[in-house]
Design a protein around this motif. Sequence first.
Motif, PDB file in Angstrom:
ATOM      1  N   ALA A  72     -30.237  24.060 -34.746  1.00  0.00           N
ATOM      2  CA  ALA A  72     -30.057  25.342 -35.430  1.00  0.00           C
ATOM      3  C   ALA A  72     -29.506  26.390 -34.466  1.00  0.00           C
ATOM      4  O   ALA A  72     -28.667  27.224 -34.848  1.00  0.00           O
ATOM      5  N   LEU A  73     -29.959  26.365 -33.223  1.00  0.00           N
ATOM      6  CA  LEU A  73     -29.431  27.283 -32.220  1.00  0.00           C
ATOM      7  C   LEU A  73     -27.966  26.976 -31.926  1.00  0.00           C
ATOM      8  O   LEU A  73     -27.142  27.885 -31.838  1.00  0.00           O
ATOM      9  N   ARG A  78     -22.088  28.187 -31.971  1.00  0.00           N
ATOM     10  CA  ARG A  78     -20.723  27.830 -32.388  1.00  0.00           C
ATOM     11  C   ARG A  78     -20.168  28.851 -33.378  1.00  0.00           C
ATOM     12  O   ARG A  78     -18.997  29.236 -33.301  1.00  0.00           O
ATOM     13  N   ALA A  79     -21.017  29.300 -34.303  1.00  0.00           N
ATOM     14  CA  ALA A  79     -20.561  30.271 -35.300  1.00  0.00           C
ATOM     15  C   ALA A  79     -20.156  31.580 -34.634  1.00  0.00           C
ATOM     16  O   ALA A  79     -19.159  32.202 -35.029  1.00  0.00           O
ATOM     17  N   GLN A  80     -20.913  32.007 -33.629  1.00  0.00           N
ATOM     18  CA  GLN A  80     -20.558  33.251 -32.954  1.00  0.00           C
ATOM     19  C   GLN A  80     -19.236  33.105 -32.213  1.00  0.00           C
ATOM     20  O   GLN A  80     -18.382  33.991 -32.270  1.00  0.00           O
ATOM     21  N   ARG A  81     -19.063  31.991 -31.495  1.00  0.00           N
ATOM     22  CA  ARG A  81     -17.796  31.787 -30.781  1.00  0.00           C
ATOM     23  C   ARG A  81     -16.617  31.785 -31.744  1.00  0.00           C
ATOM     24  O   ARG A  81     -15.550  32.320 -31.441  1.00  0.00           O
ATOM     25  N   ALA A 139     -26.179  31.186 -24.764  1.00  0.00           N
ATOM     26  CA  ALA A 139     -25.898  32.434 -25.474  1.00  0.00           C
ATOM     27  C   ALA A 139     -25.855  33.653 -24.563  1.00  0.00           C
ATOM     28  O   ALA A 139     -25.177  34.632 -24.891  1.00  0.00           O
ATOM     29  N   VAL A 140     -26.551  33.611 -23.439  1.00  0.00           N
ATOM     30  CA  VAL A 140     -26.600  34.784 -22.558  1.00  0.00           C
ATOM     31  C   VAL A 140     -25.597  34.652 -21.416  1.00  0.00           C
ATOM     32  O   VAL A 140     -24.696  35.480 -21.276  1.00  0.00           O
ATOM     33  N   GLU A 141     -25.751  33.607 -20.613  1.00  0.00           N
ATOM     34  CA  GLU A 141     -24.914  33.492 -19.426  1.00  0.00           C
ATOM     35  C   GLU A 141     -23.414  33.434 -19.727  1.00  0.00           C
ATOM     36  O   GLU A 141     -22.627  34.068 -19.020  1.00  0.00           O
ATOM     37  N   PRO A 142     -22.966  32.703 -20.759  1.00  0.00           N
ATOM     38  CA  PRO A 142     -21.513  32.715 -21.019  1.00  0.00           C
ATOM     39  C   PRO A 142     -20.975  34.110 -21.305  1.00  0.00           C
ATOM     40  O   PRO A 142     -19.861  34.454 -20.883  1.00  0.00           O
TER      41      PRO A 142
END
Length: 213
Positions: A72-73, A78-81, A139-142
């Motif tokens: 789910a994460l 992927r959806a955000q990118r 989600a944070v570091e990239p």
Amino acid sequence: MAEQNSEGGSHSKGGRPRDPALDEAIIKATRRRLVLDGYSTMTLGDIAADAGVTRPTLYRRWPGKFELVVEALDYGFRAQRDTYPSLNLDELPAIEALTEAVRRLDPAYFNPDAMVLMGNFMGETIRTPELLAIVCQHAVEPRVNLLERVLVNLQDRGEVRPEIDTRTIATMCFGSYFAAFLRTDADRAGLAEKVVAVLWPGIAVDPQEGIPA
């Protein structure tokens, strides 16, 4: 994870073709339960009921709650990118590139509930630290690293002061979204533009003189 068949579809562990629409319904139900209940409190029974499936349907796809939450994460990452505009930040004017990089720091860029999710995962640090580690890694570091790369590129272009601490600036910009969330009276719309407007005079090089502005 599901196995791929020869036509590019997927099979469950029992060999039955998986229904992508059903998988997505389960993933979305999982993400909603993560917001409402948090990882420790949410149950597979609640997820199954929300998605309109049975518990055996979940277990045919995922061994347990942790594996389902990880997928789910990944769905959200992927959806955000995919939501990001197709831009080459290295080629944009300095302030535009910096603003877009700061904008992409926003945990809620794609998911309005992302700040609550982040808080829930931080609350799970003692019980299930690997969940927060996954969020930080993917989600944070990239996002923070992207802002650092933009700043370094602007330094190479001679538009940002060479001595600035890019890591600290990126961390401060990321933290601005949490501060805006917690200060409920703060206007979160256009936050990236506002942060860059305050930050830019302190880091920019004056193009006329070749010295810090």
